[in-house]
Design a protein around this motif. Sequence first.
Motif, mmCIF file in Angstrom:
data_model
loop_
_atom_site.group_PDB
_atom_site.id
_atom_site.type_symbol
_atom_site.label_atom_id
_atom_site.label_comp_id
_atom_site.label_asym_id
_atom_site.label_seq_id
_atom_site.Cartn_x
_atom_site.Cartn_y
_atom_site.Cartn_z
ATOM 1 N N LYS A 268 11.316 70.409 33.305
ATOM 2 C CA LYS A 268 12.552 70.646 33.868
ATOM 3 C C LYS A 268 13.662 69.818 33.136
ATOM 4 N N VAL A 269 14.677 70.838 32.524
ATOM 5 C CA VAL A 269 15.794 70.303 31.752
ATOM 6 C C VAL A 269 17.053 70.656 32.119
ATOM 7 N N VAL A 270 17.842 69.641 32.275
ATOM 8 C CA VAL A 270 19.361 69.570 32.566
ATOM 9 C C VAL A 270 20.012 69.388 31.221
ATOM 10 N N VAL A 271 20.838 70.242 30.833
ATOM 11 C CA VAL A 271 21.725 69.932 29.495
ATOM 12 C C VAL A 271 23.176 69.965 30.018
ATOM 13 N N LEU A 272 24.012 68.814 30.214
ATOM 14 C CA LEU A 272 25.382 68.988 30.613
ATOM 15 C C LEU A 272 26.145 68.837 29.360
ATOM 16 N N ILE A 273 27.094 69.922 29.020
ATOM 17 C CA ILE A 273 27.905 70.055 27.967
ATOM 18 C C ILE A 273 29.321 69.496 28.215
ATOM 19 N N THR A 274 30.028 68.377 27.979
ATOM 20 C CA THR A 274 31.317 67.996 28.324
ATOM 21 C C THR A 274 31.752 66.927 27.465
ATOM 22 N N ASP A 275 33.232 67.044 27.485
ATOM 23 C CA ASP A 275 34.040 65.913 27.003
ATOM 24 C C ASP A 275 34.743 65.275 27.941
ATOM 25 N N GLU A 348 30.091 68.492 15.534
ATOM 26 C CA GLU A 348 30.639 70.105 14.759
ATOM 27 C C GLU A 348 29.783 70.882 15.774
ATOM 28 N N VAL A 349 30.660 71.990 16.422
ATOM 29 C CA VAL A 349 30.191 72.857 17.371
ATOM 30 C C VAL A 349 28.932 73.567 17.028
ATOM 31 N N SER A 350 29.184 74.039 15.519
ATOM 32 C CA SER A 350 27.930 75.096 15.243
ATOM 33 C C SER A 350 26.456 74.416 15.235
ATOM 34 N N VAL A 351 26.246 72.980 15.608
ATOM 35 C CA VAL A 351 25.045 72.598 15.599
ATOM 36 C C VAL A 351 24.680 72.547 17.119
ATOM 37 N N LEU A 352 25.312 73.338 18.072
ATOM 38 C CA LEU A 352 25.118 73.003 19.437
ATOM 39 C C LEU A 352 23.683 73.634 19.625
ATOM 40 N N PRO A 353 23.458 75.080 19.294
ATOM 41 C CA PRO A 353 22.280 75.372 19.705
ATOM 42 C C PRO A 353 21.053 74.719 19.332
ATOM 43 N N THR A 354 21.067 73.795 18.149
ATOM 44 C CA THR A 354 19.835 73.072 17.741
ATOM 45 C C THR A 354 19.841 71.821 18.635
ATOM 46 N N LEU A 355 20.999 71.280 19.067
ATOM 47 C CA LEU A 355 20.872 70.099 19.987
ATOM 48 C C LEU A 355 20.126 70.580 21.287
ATOM 49 N N ILE A 356 20.514 71.877 21.805
ATOM 50 C CA ILE A 356 19.929 72.284 22.906
ATOM 51 C C ILE A 356 18.581 72.382 22.937
ATOM 52 N N ALA A 357 17.942 73.214 22.133
ATOM 53 C CA ALA A 357 16.706 73.550 21.649
ATOM 54 C C ALA A 357 15.987 72.146 21.521
ATOM 55 N N GLY A 358 16.352 71.577 20.654
ATOM 56 C CA GLY A 358 15.874 70.192 20.206
ATOM 57 C C GLY A 358 15.515 69.054 21.332
#
Length: 486
Positions: A268-275, A348-358
């Motif tokens: 179970k993983v929660v990913v909170l994306i915010t500034d 850098e927004v382009s690496v967001l998918p890698t951060l989520i999957a990793g």
Amino acid sequence: MTYQSKPTSDGVYRIKVLNQDLFIESVPGNNPGLKLASLSPTNNKQKWTLTQGQSNVWTMVSVEDGSGMTYKKNAYTYWGYGYPYPQNGASLNWSILERTTDGQTFSKIKLSGDSNCFDSCDPGSDAVNFYYDHARVADGPKQCFVFELVPKVKPSPPLDIMFLQDATGSQQPYIDTARNGITQICNTLLSGGKFAPEDLRFGLVAFRDHPPQDQSFVIQEFPFTNDFGSVASNLASLTATGGGDGPESQSDALSAAYSADWKDEATKVVVLITDSPPHGIGEDGDGFSQGCPLRIDPLRIAAGMGRAGITLYVIACEPTLSEYYKRASDFYQGLVRKTGGKVVNLGEVSVLPTLIAGSALEAVDDEILVAKYQAEVRSMANDQKMNANDISLKLYKNFVAADMQHSTLVVDNMYEQRTQGERNADIWFNAESLDEAKNNIQEVEGDRILEKYQTPGVEQSAAIETQSISLAQVETVVQKCLMRES
């Protein structure tokens, strides 16, 4: 190792140069490509998921990050022949054509419908390029390949990922990148063979703020689904706007995630994306300075997540979070520790998918170890009266001796180390409530972001690697073993 002249079924393969101990390896990053490298058995950059379509036609996807194979060709790329490279998207079709020459059987790899093939013939370089097809092995030794089918990984438990997406005015680039990156995220998670598509589910909670700060919605919930197109559509339905004051309704989103319809057996993983931070942590200009109007305390929610086996990752959109808010960074560091999670800096927004999957893959490997060692860890704590540090050191020594590997998200660090910031994070971590902690927080002097990253959009690298397990990772596993409900 057993090599075959061509792939015979869908699966994960290493691709080796005939008669040479060199393997095709992906080179991710801002200038992606392929190279030939010596064997590294745990390196996912040398593993490729091959899926057959028509006869002898395959797609090629990197196990490392789910990138699909494409190519670049112009007058300046390898004498006009061009070169193949992995992209953040679907793979093109590639012909893998078996051939027997000079008493040896192997395959050539070509773009479907094209005559040129994979080669590495640029003097002094190990890069893979296209070149014309040589008839004899001796004339083109590095365009002849054989294949090793990598044994299937023991299936992991199902994986549930809940996105908590800030939908206020500054977040549209992150929403768009998450939506466009869903395919890459799924490919990365599925390419290692740990999951079947039906075992991977995504949920979404979008959040803004309570009125009168925002009149649209506090949270908007989308239930778990394994329809990946639906996930992208849900994200596409969000428009970043509003929000009112700086802090937002993160507490409400965390509460909704905690109460979501999780599979009991899933990681179970929660990913909170915010500034921005939630209300009530002591930021200036907070319209709800006493906290969430519904009295939801994020520290209590995170403690409940930890007991329930839900790991929280916060993807902090920087430099905005640390430059606009004096307490947010330390607060989130303390918050995620209550679940065994991490704060991951995003510049850098382009690496967001890698951060989520990793982040998800790190949690998956943690949970495998928790399931295997929880009883032993609790016995050491309860029966042998060992503390968490001593337990971690003992397990770490054993794991190193066994050469244990762990999925690891490797990302450029953007933060200045500040001793007071670490003290503040400890206060948030140890507190049961916001009221208990916030009056003990002290201001941190100096910049929180390294000078290099203080301008938005500075290049940031991120990759998912399989590495020898670290002491910090063992400490997280031990913490999870001890905090879980029996």
